[in-house]
Design an enzyme around this catalytic site. Structure first.
Site, PDB file in Angstrom:
ATOM      1  N   ASN A 173       0.804  -1.225   0.000  1.00 28.64           N
ATOM      2  CA  ASN A 173       0.000   0.000   0.000  1.00 28.64           C
ATOM      3  C   ASN A 173       0.836   1.273   0.000  1.00 28.64           C
ATOM      4  O   ASN A 173       0.339   2.342  -0.354  1.00 28.64           O
ATOM      5  CB  ASN A 173      -0.946   0.014   1.206  1.00 28.64           C
ATOM      6  CG  ASN A 173      -0.218  -0.176   2.519  1.00 28.64           C
ATOM      7  OD1 ASN A 173       0.440  -1.201   2.723  1.00 28.64           O
ATOM      8  ND2 ASN A 173      -0.343   0.771   3.422  1.00 28.64           N
TER       9      ASN A 173
ATOM     10  N   GLN B 135      -4.874  -3.648  -2.295  1.00 32.99           N
ATOM     11  CA  GLN B 135      -4.395  -2.650  -3.251  1.00 32.99           C
ATOM     12  C   GLN B 135      -4.380  -3.138  -4.694  1.00 32.99           C
ATOM     13  O   GLN B 135      -4.115  -2.352  -5.604  1.00 32.99           O
ATOM     14  CB  GLN B 135      -2.985  -2.188  -2.855  1.00 32.99           C
ATOM     15  CG  GLN B 135      -2.933  -1.365  -1.584  1.00 32.99           C
ATOM     16  CD  GLN B 135      -3.612  -0.012  -1.721  1.00 32.99           C
ATOM     17  OE1 GLN B 135      -3.769   0.509  -2.818  1.00 32.99           O
ATOM     18  NE2 GLN B 135      -4.013   0.572  -0.601  1.00 32.99           N
TER      19      GLN B 135
ATOM     20  N   ALA C 247     -14.041  -2.389  -1.034  1.00 32.39           N
ATOM     21  CA  ALA C 247     -14.677  -1.705  -2.164  1.00 32.39           C
ATOM     22  C   ALA C 247     -14.144  -0.304  -2.405  1.00 32.39           C
ATOM     23  O   ALA C 247     -14.028   0.136  -3.549  1.00 32.39           O
ATOM     24  CB  ALA C 247     -16.196  -1.650  -1.947  1.00 32.39           C
TER      25      ALA C 247
ATOM     26  N   CYS D 210      12.281  14.075   8.462  1.00 35.74           N
ATOM     27  CA  CYS D 210      12.948  15.368   8.499  1.00 35.74           C
ATOM     28  C   CYS D 210      12.794  16.073   9.847  1.00 35.74           C
ATOM     29  O   CYS D 210      13.719  16.693  10.344  1.00 35.74           O
ATOM     30  CB  CYS D 210      12.399  16.264   7.396  1.00 35.74           C
ATOM     31  SG  CYS D 210      12.611  15.589   5.743  1.00 35.74           S
TER      32      CYS D 210
END
Length: 392
Positions: free
Chosen positions: A150, A178, A199, A328
């Site tokens: 995913n 997926q 779905a 970060c």
């Protein structure tokens, strides 16, 4: 500006799906367990939906059970198999969805199982040789490996895994959340024991999914109370969700080649635009850059860190929806990115497309990213900034 590039999280309802579910929101609202004519009409819709899903996947209708989504199906498959067959060992990977990892972690804490993690290469691909070694050392085990990741989009060879599972008398569950509706899956082509779908990943409604349980298996219900889903899942069925799921899957299979071609071109287009953007240090996570080795609609990009905040946040502020995780600012990368050989000091952004996205939208997205970097005082570029207009 409103641009939606988070289709791996959820998708928009398709027009044909909306048309299909409207009568079940207005006219056909009876309980399918009721014996009267109105109830029988709704039950017939559920039966037709089951036959549609089964036919598209190469299963039989009695192997398809409707759920509230893939997470429920994952819990049912893993918990059900562990309990039904008294399994004490599971093989999985460190980049599975949390619904898999947390379910297995729960059973390990309870003392039910031991978990082995198959080796991955630096791009997150399963080492099939190591998987076979694990199977050889742990006969009659449960394999839980996803078809399409995913976050990074990697496609796993589930046919090869099913062959190994048969060879070592293992049970094979694969999370196809997926890939259902994006990759053609034929259950006649391999021996898969359980798989799940949701779905809302293929332009259907949220709150509706299914689990395929190979007819040779018999699992205890996860939810008791009522005889719905042939006693496998108690509770009044989500008729709107079930009808919408079947229609969405039917449309997805009918248009699969055209949609795959469109979405693949969108991915390639974004890669080409980023390549000439002037932003130094861009790289791609997992196999997401590859059309052949990843789900076509997922592209996971590592960007150099900004000194002024997150790219994902800055894009959101101007109406562009993407997802990602950043190391970060000390937030830490996701468990998937941490399992790969990626540079630590990067912001990872997942762009996920649908057939409803356009090339013009991607032009606007890259233009926005360029302007974000252009305004950051600490980011060096390899060449002068160019406007989107000059790239045409």
């Amino acid at each position: 500006m409103e641009i939606y590039l988070d289709n791996a999280a959820t998708t928009a309802l398709g027009p044909e799906v909306i048309e299909a579910i409207l009568p079940f929101l207005t006219t056909h609202y009876a309980n399918p367990s009721s014996a009267h004519g109105a109830g029988r009409k709704v039950k017939e819709a559920v039966d037709n939906a089951r036959r549609t899903v089964a036919g598209l996947l190469g299963a039989s209708p009695e192997e398809i059970y409707f759920t509230a989504g893939a997470t429920e199906g994952i819990n049912q498959a893993l918990t059900g198999a562990i309990q039904a067959y008294e399994l004490n060992h599971v093989i999985t990977s460190r980049i599975e969805h949390k619904a898999v990892l947390q379910t297995l972690n729960h059973h390990e804490k309870e003392g039910d199982i031991e978990t082995s993690f198959v080796k991955l290469d630096e791009r997150g691909n399963v080492d099939l040789y190591h998987l076979e070694n694990l199977l050889r050392a742990n006969p009659r085990t449960l394999i839980a490996l996803m078809h399409g990741n995913n976050e990074i989009g990697n496609l796993t060879d589930i046919h090869a895994i099913s062959v190994l599972a048969q060879r070592y008398n293992a049970i094979f569950f694969t999370d196809t959340t997926q890939t259902i509706g994006k990759v053609r899956i034929d259950l006649q082509a391999g021996d898969i024991d359980f798989l799940v779908g949701s779905a809302h990943k293929f332009h259907g409604p949220k709150g509706a999914g299914f689990i395929y349980i190979n007819k040779k298996h018999h699992l205890k219900p996860l939810i008791y109370g009522g005889g719905q889903e042939r006693g496998q899942r108690g509770g009044t069925e989500n008729i709107v969700g079930i009808v919408g799921l079947a229609k969405a899957l039917e449309v997805s299979y009918r248009t699969l080649e055209a949609s795959h071609s469109k979405v693949s071109k969108l991915k390639q287009y974004l890669i080409s635009k980023l390549a000439i953007s002037g932003i130094e240090g861009i790289c791609y996570n997992g196999e997401s850059k590859s059309i052949e080795n990843s789900v076509a609609n997922v592209l996971n990009v590592s960007f150099p860190c900004l000194s002024t905040g997150s790219i994902v946040t800055k894009l959101d502020q101007i109406g562009i929806a993407v997802s990602g995780g950043s190391a970060c600012s000390g937030g830490g990368a996701s468990h998937v990115i941490q399992a790969l050989a990626c540079e630590a000091d990067k912001e990872n952004v997942r762009f996920s497309f649908s057939k409803f996205n356009t090339f013009e939208e991607l032009d606007q997205v890259v233009d926005a990213i360029v302007r974000i970097y252009e305004s950051d005082p600490t980011i060096a570029t390899t060449k002068a900034w160019k406007s989107i207009a000059s790239w045409a």
